[in-house]
Design a protein around this motif. Structure first.
Motif, PDB file in Angstrom:
ATOM      1  N   SER A   1      43.398  50.738  24.591  1.00  0.00           N
ATOM      2  CA  SER A   1      43.261  50.048  23.316  1.00  0.00           C
ATOM      3  C   SER A   1      41.844  49.509  23.123  1.00  0.00           C
ATOM      4  CB  SER A   1      44.249  48.883  23.245  1.00  0.00           C
ATOM      5  OG  SER A   1      43.855  47.849  24.142  1.00  0.00           O
ATOM      6  N   THR A   2      41.576  49.028  21.919  1.00  0.00           N
ATOM      7  CA  THR A   2      40.289  48.382  21.645  1.00  0.00           C
ATOM      8  C   THR A   2      40.100  47.162  22.539  1.00  0.00           C
ATOM      9  OG1 THR A   2      40.339  49.129  19.345  1.00  0.00           O
ATOM     10  CG2 THR A   2      38.895  47.273  19.857  1.00  0.00           C
ATOM     11  N   ASP A   3      41.178  46.413  22.751  1.00  0.00           N
ATOM     12  CA  ASP A   3      41.102  45.234  23.615  1.00  0.00           C
ATOM     13  C   ASP A   3      40.760  45.628  25.048  1.00  0.00           C
ATOM     14  OD1 ASP A   3      41.442  42.342  23.998  1.00  0.00           O
ATOM     15  OD2 ASP A   3      43.182  42.907  25.202  1.00  0.00           O
ATOM     16  N   ASP A   4      41.333  46.744  25.536  1.00  0.00           N
ATOM     17  CA  ASP A   4      40.989  47.244  26.873  1.00  0.00           C
ATOM     18  C   ASP A   4      39.487  47.473  26.980  1.00  0.00           C
ATOM     19  OD1 ASP A   4      43.670  47.326  27.638  1.00  0.00           O
ATOM     20  OD2 ASP A   4      43.909  49.427  27.099  1.00  0.00           O
ATOM     21  N   LYS A   5      38.949  48.159  25.989  1.00  0.00           N
ATOM     22  CA  LYS A   5      37.524  48.502  26.012  1.00  0.00           C
ATOM     23  C   LYS A   5      36.658  47.248  25.980  1.00  0.00           C
ATOM     24  CE  LYS A   5      38.442  52.875  23.629  1.00  0.00           C
ATOM     25  NZ  LYS A   5      38.260  53.641  22.370  1.00  0.00           N
ATOM     26  N   GLU A   6      37.054  46.275  25.173  1.00  0.00           N
ATOM     27  CA  GLU A   6      36.267  45.044  25.071  1.00  0.00           C
ATOM     28  C   GLU A   6      36.264  44.283  26.391  1.00  0.00           C
ATOM     29  OE1 GLU A   6      37.996  42.996  21.794  1.00  0.00           O
ATOM     30  OE2 GLU A   6      36.929  44.186  20.270  1.00  0.00           O
ATOM     31  N   ARG A   7      37.420  44.224  27.049  1.00  0.00           N
ATOM     32  CA  ARG A   7      37.487  43.503  28.324  1.00  0.00           C
ATOM     33  C   ARG A   7      36.678  44.219  29.405  1.00  0.00           C
ATOM     34  NH1 ARG A   7      43.171  40.362  29.315  1.00  0.00           N
ATOM     35  NH2 ARG A   7      43.687  39.900  27.151  1.00  0.00           N
ATOM     36  N   VAL A   8      36.721  45.529  29.422  1.00  0.00           N
ATOM     37  CA  VAL A   8      35.941  46.280  30.403  1.00  0.00           C
ATOM     38  C   VAL A   8      34.448  46.104  30.145  1.00  0.00           C
ATOM     39  CG1 VAL A   8      35.352  48.609  31.203  1.00  0.00           C
ATOM     40  CG2 VAL A   8      37.760  47.950  30.932  1.00  0.00           C
ATOM     41  N   LEU A   9      34.044  46.173  28.888  1.00  0.00           N
ATOM     42  CA  LEU A   9      32.630  45.975  28.549  1.00  0.00           C
ATOM     43  C   LEU A   9      32.167  44.570  28.916  1.00  0.00           C
ATOM     44  CD1 LEU A   9      32.385  47.801  25.096  1.00  0.00           C
ATOM     45  CD2 LEU A   9      31.244  48.455  27.229  1.00  0.00           C
ATOM     46  N   GLU A  10      33.039  43.592  28.734  1.00  0.00           N
ATOM     47  CA  GLU A  10      32.707  42.218  29.110  1.00  0.00           C
ATOM     48  C   GLU A  10      32.452  42.121  30.613  1.00  0.00           C
ATOM     49  OE1 GLU A  10      34.911  37.850  29.133  1.00  0.00           O
ATOM     50  OE2 GLU A  10      35.623  39.411  27.779  1.00  0.00           O
ATOM     51  N   THR A  11      33.289  42.816  31.390  1.00  0.00           N
ATOM     52  CA  THR A  11      33.102  42.811  32.846  1.00  0.00           C
ATOM     53  C   THR A  11      31.837  43.559  33.240  1.00  0.00           C
ATOM     54  OG1 THR A  11      35.507  42.702  33.161  1.00  0.00           O
ATOM     55  CG2 THR A  11      34.187  43.365  35.060  1.00  0.00           C
ATOM     56  N   LEU A  12      31.564  44.677  32.570  1.00  0.00           N
ATOM     57  CA  LEU A  12      30.321  45.409  32.840  1.00  0.00           C
ATOM     58  C   LEU A  12      29.106  44.527  32.564  1.00  0.00           C
ATOM     59  CD1 LEU A  12      31.167  48.913  31.325  1.00  0.00           C
ATOM     60  CD2 LEU A  12      30.703  48.424  33.739  1.00  0.00           C
ATOM     61  N   SER A  13      29.179  43.768  31.485  1.00  0.00           N
ATOM     62  CA  SER A  13      28.059  42.889  31.127  1.00  0.00           C
ATOM     63  C   SER A  13      27.860  41.779  32.156  1.00  0.00           C
ATOM     64  CB  SER A  13      28.290  42.265  29.746  1.00  0.00           C
ATOM     65  OG  SER A  13      28.361  43.265  28.749  1.00  0.00           O
ATOM     66  N   SER A  14      28.954  41.371  32.812  1.00  0.00           N
ATOM     67  CA  SER A  14      28.846  40.318  33.829  1.00  0.00           C
ATOM     68  C   SER A  14      28.176  40.822  35.103  1.00  0.00           C
ATOM     69  CB  SER A  14      30.231  39.779  34.173  1.00  0.00           C
ATOM     70  OG  SER A  14      30.942  40.692  35.003  1.00  0.00           O
ATOM     71  N   LYS A  15      28.197  42.139  35.285  1.00  0.00           N
ATOM     72  CA  LYS A  15      27.636  42.807  36.471  1.00  0.00           C
ATOM     73  C   LYS A  15      28.404  42.481  37.755  1.00  0.00           C
ATOM     74  CE  LYS A  15      22.964  43.063  34.529  1.00  0.00           C
ATOM     75  NZ  LYS A  15      21.518  42.781  34.738  1.00  0.00           N
ATOM     76  N   ILE A  16      29.576  41.866  37.606  1.00  0.00           N
ATOM     77  CA  ILE A  16      30.448  41.626  38.768  1.00  0.00           C
ATOM     78  C   ILE A  16      31.478  42.756  38.781  1.00  0.00           C
ATOM     79  CG2 ILE A  16      31.989  40.006  39.924  1.00  0.00           C
ATOM     80  CD1 ILE A  16      30.720  37.770  38.270  1.00  0.00           C
ATOM     81  N   LEU A  17      31.160  43.818  39.487  1.00  0.00           N
ATOM     82  CA  LEU A  17      31.964  45.033  39.407  1.00  0.00           C
ATOM     83  C   LEU A  17      32.839  45.257  40.636  1.00  0.00           C
ATOM     84  CD1 LEU A  17      29.329  47.482  37.878  1.00  0.00           C
ATOM     85  CD2 LEU A  17      30.849  45.861  36.719  1.00  0.00           C
ATOM     86  N   ALA A  18      32.452  44.709  41.779  1.00  0.00           N
ATOM     87  CA  ALA A  18      33.253  44.874  42.985  1.00  0.00           C
ATOM     88  C   ALA A  18      34.336  43.800  43.003  1.00  0.00           C
ATOM     89  CB  ALA A  18      32.361  44.816  44.218  1.00  0.00           C
ATOM     90  N   PHE A  19      34.471  43.052  44.090  1.00  0.00           N
ATOM     91  CA  PHE A  19      35.474  41.996  44.093  1.00  0.00           C
ATOM     92  C   PHE A  19      35.006  40.855  43.202  1.00  0.00           C
ATOM     93  CE2 PHE A  19      38.029  38.511  45.693  1.00  0.00           C
ATOM     94  CZ  PHE A  19      39.264  39.112  45.837  1.00  0.00           C
ATOM     95  N   GLY A  20      35.928  40.333  42.368  1.00  0.00           N
ATOM     96  CA  GLY A  20      35.521  39.299  41.429  1.00  0.00           C
ATOM     97  C   GLY A  20      36.695  38.504  40.897  1.00  0.00           C
ATOM     98  N   PRO A  21      36.462  37.607  39.961  1.00  0.00           N
ATOM     99  CA  PRO A  21      37.498  36.659  39.498  1.00  0.00           C
ATOM    100  C   PRO A  21      38.673  37.301  38.778  1.00  0.00           C
ATOM    101  CG  PRO A  21      35.513  36.509  38.130  1.00  0.00           C
ATOM    102  CD  PRO A  21      35.155  37.355  39.314  1.00  0.00           C
ATOM    103  N   ASN A  22      38.479  38.473  38.182  1.00  0.00           N
ATOM    104  CA  ASN A  22      39.600  39.113  37.480  1.00  0.00           C
ATOM    105  C   ASN A  22      40.706  39.547  38.432  1.00  0.00           C
ATOM    106  OD1 ASN A  22      38.599  38.915  34.837  1.00  0.00           O
ATOM    107  ND2 ASN A  22      37.292  40.709  35.132  1.00  0.00           N
ATOM    108  N   VAL A  23      40.342  39.766  39.706  1.00  0.00           N
ATOM    109  CA  VAL A  23      41.347  40.203  40.679  1.00  0.00           C
ATOM    110  C   VAL A  23      42.393  39.113  40.889  1.00  0.00           C
ATOM    111  CG1 VAL A  23      41.750  40.979  43.044  1.00  0.00           C
ATOM    112  CG2 VAL A  23      39.711  41.759  41.809  1.00  0.00           C
ATOM    113  N   SER A  24      41.955  37.900  41.153  1.00  0.00           N
ATOM    114  CA  SER A  24      42.916  36.809  41.356  1.00  0.00           C
ATOM    115  C   SER A  24      43.689  36.502  40.074  1.00  0.00           C
ATOM    116  CB  SER A  24      42.208  35.556  41.873  1.00  0.00           C
ATOM    117  OG  SER A  24      41.220  35.124  40.970  1.00  0.00           O
TER     118      SER A  24
END
Length: 358
Positions: free
Chosen positions: A10-33
């Protein structure tokens, strides 16, 4: 071409992924918990540990059980994915294949006939095949016989069957879409502690460094996949309802002269729609014919006890009778009514043409 499976991005999926890409935290990070915390409402377990695949979760679980209990005996249906069986065997457990029932679920009767009672702990690992949430009679049998229950819930979002451990699979076309991912759920704090450390090489954080307190490997879920998973959880149940509606359409429109659809329960995730063909029909031939007419289907899985590597000389009469008779039809959430009508029409057309040619 009508695909057998399809992702829902969905559009929301893409926005959340882009937000994470922009954070540059791609390996282990806060979204996991965050994903682990949210998944507790689906698993109904206290501890939920994110992995990079269900295979990794199963491997580390069987490693933990070997270290805590010693060699166990693992009973699982021969109709299932290979990696959990590989995980058990590689961690020094004995695997015993069981038969299935008419709906492709672990046969309680076959388990009763296979169970061995000695000093070795017994583990029962049913496959929630197709997305079902329970297997009638299995839970009570395991409780009566002091069996540990590990659910292969790779097809089911939220199982109802009581269990000790469950592992889940997140995949581009699974009920929760990720590029790859998995999760282990349990109420056992010792097991959870082992999983949280073991998925990250066995590390124990000490200040800005770490100690290695146990064995482990690169098994953790990454932040990018977790961001997609968080978005997917918002609508995975509504997508399951769409698949249920498509399954019901096929159930109402494919006549018994073709075969029957393996049943689902009310809380199923409806990942697969498995048509059991009547004797005299061939799954291979039907899959080939449907593909020529623009419908992709599938077959899950090769019977493990008949494969070269995992071969066992055992009598599994139901699976023997189902050889070349299982075909998975498309029911994914992106199909239209026109698609469903074509699928049912072509199944009927194929069955009638085969009868006429005999």
């Amino acid at each position: 071409m009508i695909s057998c499976f399809d992702s829902d991005i969905s559009t929301d999926d893409k926005e959340r992924v882009l937000e994470t890409l922009s954070s540059k935290i791609l390996a282990f990070g806060p979204n996991v918990s965050k994903f682990e915390d949210r998944y507790s409402s689906f698993s109904n377990k206290e501890y939920n540990v994110g992995f990079n695949s269900a295979s990794s979760a199963a491997y580390l679980l069987y490693q933990y059980l070997y270290e805590s209990l010693g060699p166990c005996r693992v009973y699982t249906p021969s109709l299932g994915f290979v990696s959990p069986v590989f995980a058990a065997m590689k961690n020094n457990h004995e695997v015993v294949f069981t038969d299935v029932d008419e709906n492709l679920l672990m046969s309680v009767e076959s388990l009763k006939n296979s169970i061995i009672k000695d000093d070795k702990p017994n583990i029962v690992m049913p496959v929630l095949y197709g997305g079902v949430s329970d297997i009638p009679g299995l839970e009570s049998f395991c409780q009566e016989n002091s069996c540990i229950i590990i659910l292969d819930s790779a097809h089911c979002i939220s199982p109802l069957m009581k269990h000790d451990y469950a592992f889940y699979s997140f995949h581009p076309v699974k009920p929760v879409c990720m590029s790859n991912g998995g999760l282990l759920s349990t109420d056992c704090p010792a097991a959870a502690k082992y999983m949280f450390s073991g998925r990250n090489f066995g590390r124990k954080v000490i200040g800005d460094s770490y100690d290695l307190s146990q064995s482990g490997f690169n098994f953790y879920m990454n932040n990018l996949n977790a961001s997609l998973g968080l978005s997917q959880l918002d609508r995975c149940q509504s997508n399951a309802q769409k698949r249920k509606n498509n399954f019901t359409f096929l159930q109402n429109n494919i006549p018994k002269e073709v075969g029957y659809l393996a049943v689902h329960d009310a809380s199923s995730s409806y990942y697969l729609s498995s048509l059991i063909l009547n004797k005299g029909f061939s799954s291979v031939i039907m899959r080939e014919e449907l593909l020529k007419r623009g419908i992709q289907t599938s077959f899950h899985y090769p019977f493990l006890h008949e494969t070269t590597y995992y071969r066992q000389s055992i009598n599994l009469p139901v699976l023997d009778s189902l050889k070349d008779r299982i075909i998975n039809l498309p029911i994914h959430q992106n199909l239209s009514l026109e698609d469903m009508e074509k699928i049912s029409h072509e199944c009927i057309r194929h069955s009638r043409s085969r009868r006429q040619s005999q």
